[in-house]
Design a protein around this motif. Structure first.
Motif, PDB file in Angstrom:
ATOM      1  N   SER A  76      18.343-115.564 -60.562  1.00 18.63           N
ATOM      2  CA  SER A  76      18.728-114.209 -59.473  1.00 18.63           C
ATOM      3  C   SER A  76      19.519-113.235 -60.196  1.00 18.63           C
ATOM      4  O   SER A  76      20.241-113.442 -61.174  1.00 18.63           O
ATOM      5  N   GLY A  77      19.215-112.160 -59.674  1.00 12.28           N
ATOM      6  CA  GLY A  77      19.871-110.815 -60.458  1.00 12.28           C
ATOM      7  C   GLY A  77      18.772-110.424 -61.569  1.00 12.28           C
ATOM      8  O   GLY A  77      18.919-109.196 -61.868  1.00 12.28           O
ATOM      9  N   PHE A  78      17.792-111.132 -61.773  1.00 11.08           N
ATOM     10  CA  PHE A  78      16.848-110.663 -62.691  1.00 11.08           C
ATOM     11  C   PHE A  78      15.514-110.509 -62.021  1.00 11.08           C
ATOM     12  O   PHE A  78      14.298-110.964 -62.859  1.00 11.08           O
ATOM     13  N   GLY A  79      15.522-110.534 -60.931  1.00  9.16           N
ATOM     14  CA  GLY A  79      14.246-110.272 -60.070  1.00  9.16           C
ATOM     15  C   GLY A  79      13.842-111.694 -59.275  1.00  9.16           C
ATOM     16  O   GLY A  79      12.829-111.767 -58.597  1.00  9.16           O
ATOM     17  N   ASN A  80      14.558-112.886 -59.558  1.00  3.10           N
ATOM     18  CA  ASN A  80      14.256-114.040 -58.875  1.00  3.10           C
ATOM     19  C   ASN A  80      15.171-114.399 -57.650  1.00  3.10           C
ATOM     20  O   ASN A  80      16.121-113.636 -57.564  1.00  3.10           O
ATOM     21  N   SER A  81      14.827-115.332 -56.884  1.00  4.76           N
ATOM     22  CA  SER A  81      15.785-115.600 -55.850  1.00  4.76           C
ATOM     23  C   SER A  81      16.916-116.898 -56.264  1.00  4.76           C
ATOM     24  O   SER A  81      16.869-117.215 -57.242  1.00  4.76           O
ATOM     25  N   ILE A  82      17.689-116.818 -55.249  1.00  4.20           N
ATOM     26  CA  ILE A  82      18.880-117.608 -55.384  1.00  4.20           C
ATOM     27  C   ILE A  82      18.321-118.969 -55.049  1.00  4.20           C
ATOM     28  O   ILE A  82      17.687-119.305 -53.999  1.00  4.20           O
ATOM     29  N   VAL A  83      19.021-119.996 -55.892  1.00  3.75           N
ATOM     30  CA  VAL A  83      18.647-121.576 -55.512  1.00  3.75           C
ATOM     31  C   VAL A  83      19.939-122.376 -55.040  1.00  3.75           C
ATOM     32  O   VAL A  83      21.042-121.948 -55.471  1.00  3.75           O
ATOM     33  N   ALA A  84      19.505-122.808 -54.106  1.00  4.45           N
ATOM     34  CA  ALA A  84      20.812-123.605 -53.443  1.00  4.45           C
ATOM     35  C   ALA A  84      20.528-125.404 -53.202  1.00  4.45           C
ATOM     36  O   ALA A  84      19.256-125.411 -53.580  1.00  4.45           O
ATOM     37  N   ILE A 101      21.662-129.658 -51.549  1.00  2.00           N
ATOM     38  CA  ILE A 101      22.566-130.278 -50.530  1.00  2.00           C
ATOM     39  C   ILE A 101      22.585-131.617 -51.305  1.00  2.00           C
ATOM     40  O   ILE A 101      21.628-132.032 -51.807  1.00  2.00           O
ATOM     41  N   PHE A 102      23.897-132.146 -51.484  1.00  4.79           N
ATOM     42  CA  PHE A 102      24.269-133.259 -52.106  1.00  4.79           C
ATOM     43  C   PHE A 102      24.945-133.958 -51.167  1.00  4.79           C
ATOM     44  O   PHE A 102      25.910-133.750 -50.340  1.00  4.79           O
ATOM     45  N   SER A 103      24.880-135.382 -51.506  1.00  6.50           N
ATOM     46  CA  SER A 103      25.777-136.434 -50.898  1.00  6.50           C
ATOM     47  C   SER A 103      27.137-136.558 -51.797  1.00  6.50           C
ATOM     48  O   SER A 103      26.946-136.120 -53.129  1.00  6.50           O
ATOM     49  N   ALA A 104      28.006-136.971 -51.500  1.00  3.20           N
ATOM     50  CA  ALA A 104      29.267-137.234 -52.133  1.00  3.20           C
ATOM     51  C   ALA A 104      29.114-138.282 -53.249  1.00  3.20           C
ATOM     52  O   ALA A 104      29.771-138.332 -54.115  1.00  3.20           O
ATOM     53  N   SER A 105      27.953-139.083 -53.044  1.00  2.00           N
ATOM     54  CA  SER A 105      27.778-140.157 -54.154  1.00  2.00           C
ATOM     55  C   SER A 105      26.682-139.675 -55.125  1.00  2.00           C
ATOM     56  O   SER A 105      26.333-140.298 -56.064  1.00  2.00           O
ATOM     57  N   GLY A 106      26.456-138.476 -55.076  1.00  2.00           N
ATOM     58  CA  GLY A 106      25.608-137.576 -56.215  1.00  2.00           C
ATOM     59  C   GLY A 106      24.236-137.808 -55.792  1.00  2.00           C
ATOM     60  O   GLY A 106      23.448-137.189 -56.816  1.00  2.00           O
ATOM     61  N   GLY A 107      23.854-138.188 -54.652  1.00  2.00           N
ATOM     62  CA  GLY A 107      22.179-137.982 -54.583  1.00  2.00           C
ATOM     63  C   GLY A 107      21.869-136.594 -53.965  1.00  2.00           C
ATOM     64  O   GLY A 107      22.806-135.603 -53.435  1.00  2.00           O
ATOM     65  N   ILE A 108      20.658-136.192 -54.288  1.00  2.38           N
ATOM     66  CA  ILE A 108      20.205-134.822 -53.949  1.00  2.38           C
ATOM     67  C   ILE A 108      19.313-135.020 -52.810  1.00  2.38           C
ATOM     68  O   ILE A 108      18.224-135.714 -52.625  1.00  2.38           O
ATOM     69  N   ILE A 109      19.929-134.280 -51.641  1.00  2.11           N
ATOM     70  CA  ILE A 109      19.370-134.311 -50.281  1.00  2.11           C
ATOM     71  C   ILE A 109      18.139-133.377 -50.266  1.00  2.11           C
ATOM     72  O   ILE A 109      17.083-133.714 -49.593  1.00  2.11           O
ATOM     73  N   ASP A 110      18.502-132.056 -50.762  1.00  2.92           N
ATOM     74  CA  ASP A 110      17.366-131.025 -50.802  1.00  2.92           C
ATOM     75  C   ASP A 110      17.707-130.148 -51.850  1.00  2.92           C
ATOM     76  O   ASP A 110      18.963-129.672 -52.080  1.00  2.92           O
ATOM     77  N   ILE A 111      16.822-129.337 -52.251  1.00  3.10           N
ATOM     78  CA  ILE A 111      16.767-128.288 -53.259  1.00  3.10           C
ATOM     79  C   ILE A 111      16.041-127.360 -52.443  1.00  3.10           C
ATOM     80  O   ILE A 111      15.174-127.176 -52.368  1.00  3.10           O
ATOM     81  N   PHE A 112      16.769-125.892 -52.292  1.00  3.33           N
ATOM     82  CA  PHE A 112      15.814-124.833 -51.874  1.00  3.33           C
ATOM     83  C   PHE A 112      16.089-123.584 -52.163  1.00  3.33           C
ATOM     84  O   PHE A 112      17.164-123.349 -52.813  1.00  3.33           O
ATOM     85  N   GLU A 113      15.315-122.477 -52.033  1.00  3.53           N
ATOM     86  CA  GLU A 113      15.159-121.349 -52.182  1.00  3.53           C
ATOM     87  C   GLU A 113      15.272-120.223 -50.988  1.00  3.53           C
ATOM     88  O   GLU A 113      14.848-120.938 -49.840  1.00  3.53           O
ATOM     89  N   ASP A 114      15.504-118.975 -50.967  1.00  4.94           N
ATOM     90  CA  ASP A 114      15.479-118.115 -49.788  1.00  4.94           C
ATOM     91  C   ASP A 114      14.016-118.060 -49.293  1.00  4.94           C
ATOM     92  O   ASP A 114      13.158-118.482 -50.012  1.00  4.94           O
TER      93      ASP A 114
END
Length: 267
Positions: free
Chosen positions: A244-252, A254-267
């Motif tokens: 992001s800032g170099f022509g690509n999108s932002i990545v975000a 969602i995580f659980s408090a125990s460290g699990g990955i719930i979702d990874i998404f872009e715009d």
């Protein structure tokens, strides 16, 4: 300038933790990410901006306005605690804070060249200041530089919420379970969290290769990857950055408090 009394923040009683990777002045992508979050956020969630929201791209001032307004919208709609929206200090914030007190440097021109080569000039320009002006001012001496930085700081402080943003940047966030750690770029796994210095935003070169937990942290989430190959994850490290800032999108993510990955998404 920086309030260093609270370098770390512990997230407690949280259902989900949203994290936004480096924005780098990418206003259009950020608006889309915010829309996604607003539709799915709930009152027991926490949102973390993982640093580098400014710099590189052209719209740093506008990005800060968007973030400040979005935080207010979350507070109003979900009646959440202000500490449920957190901001990490990234390399861009670190460099821009140094720029704001550049008169204290013994070699300001050399530092300016280095910082501007890393995108800090874009933040300055977004506030309406010409990058060439500061170089000319360097030739006039310390007093002239002090007047220039005072003018810059006064303008930044006149922008609603900007002073507060820069004054409340923290170094790292972790959950009360001590299972997940959020940083801007890296953490020195050979040192305890309390002994870290500026590795959070300048990085630890071996971080992507670690295969065992860092102390109790089974997941490390970072908002910047110099290789720009994200989003990426292995057993321990999750990188929310693809340029992001170099022509690509932002990545975000969602995580659980125990460290699990719930979702990874872009715009």
């Amino acid at each position: 300038m920086q309030n260093n009394l609270n370098k770390f923040y512990e997230v407690k009683q949280c259902e989900r933790i949203w994290a936004i990777g480096s924005v780098h002045g990418n206003i259009e992508s950020l608006k889309k990410i915010h829309l996604n979050i607003f539709e799915k956020f709930n009152p027991k969630d926490t949102l973390i901006y993982l640093g580098n929201v400014i710099g590189v791209g052209e719209y740093s001032k506008e990005v800060l306005n968007e973030i400040i307004n979005f935080r207010f919208s979350l507070l109003v709609k979900f009646n959440i605690n202000p500490d449920q929206v957190l901001f990490l200090r990234g390399a861009q914030e670190e460099m821009f804070l140094k720029l704001r007190e550049i008169q204290l440097s013994p070699n300001p021109k050399e530092i300016l060249v280095w910082m501007f080569n890393h995108g800090v000039d874009k933040t300055l320009i977004s506030y309406g200041f010409e990058s060439s002006e500061i170089f000319d001012t360097c030739d006039l001496g310390t007093i002239a530089l002090s007047k220039w930085t005072s003018r810059l700081n006064n303008y930044i402080n006149s922008c609603k919420g900007h002073k507060e943003y820069f004054s409340h940047l923290i170094h790292a966030v972790f959950s009360s379970t001590k299972k997940i750690l959020f940083v801007n770029r890296g953490v020195d796994v050979s040192r305890p969290l309390s002994a870290q210095t500026d590795c959070f935003w300048w990085g630890y070169h071996g971080l992507p290769e670690i295969k065992t937990p860092y102390n109790s942290f089974t997941r490390i989430v970072r908002g910047y990857d110099p290789k720009k190959t994200g989003p990426s994850k292995n057993k321990i490290v999750c990188s929310l950055y693809k340029g992001s800032g170099f022509g690509n999108s932002i990545v975000a993510g969602i995580f659980s408090a125990s460290g699990g990955i719930i979702d990874i998404f872009e715009d």
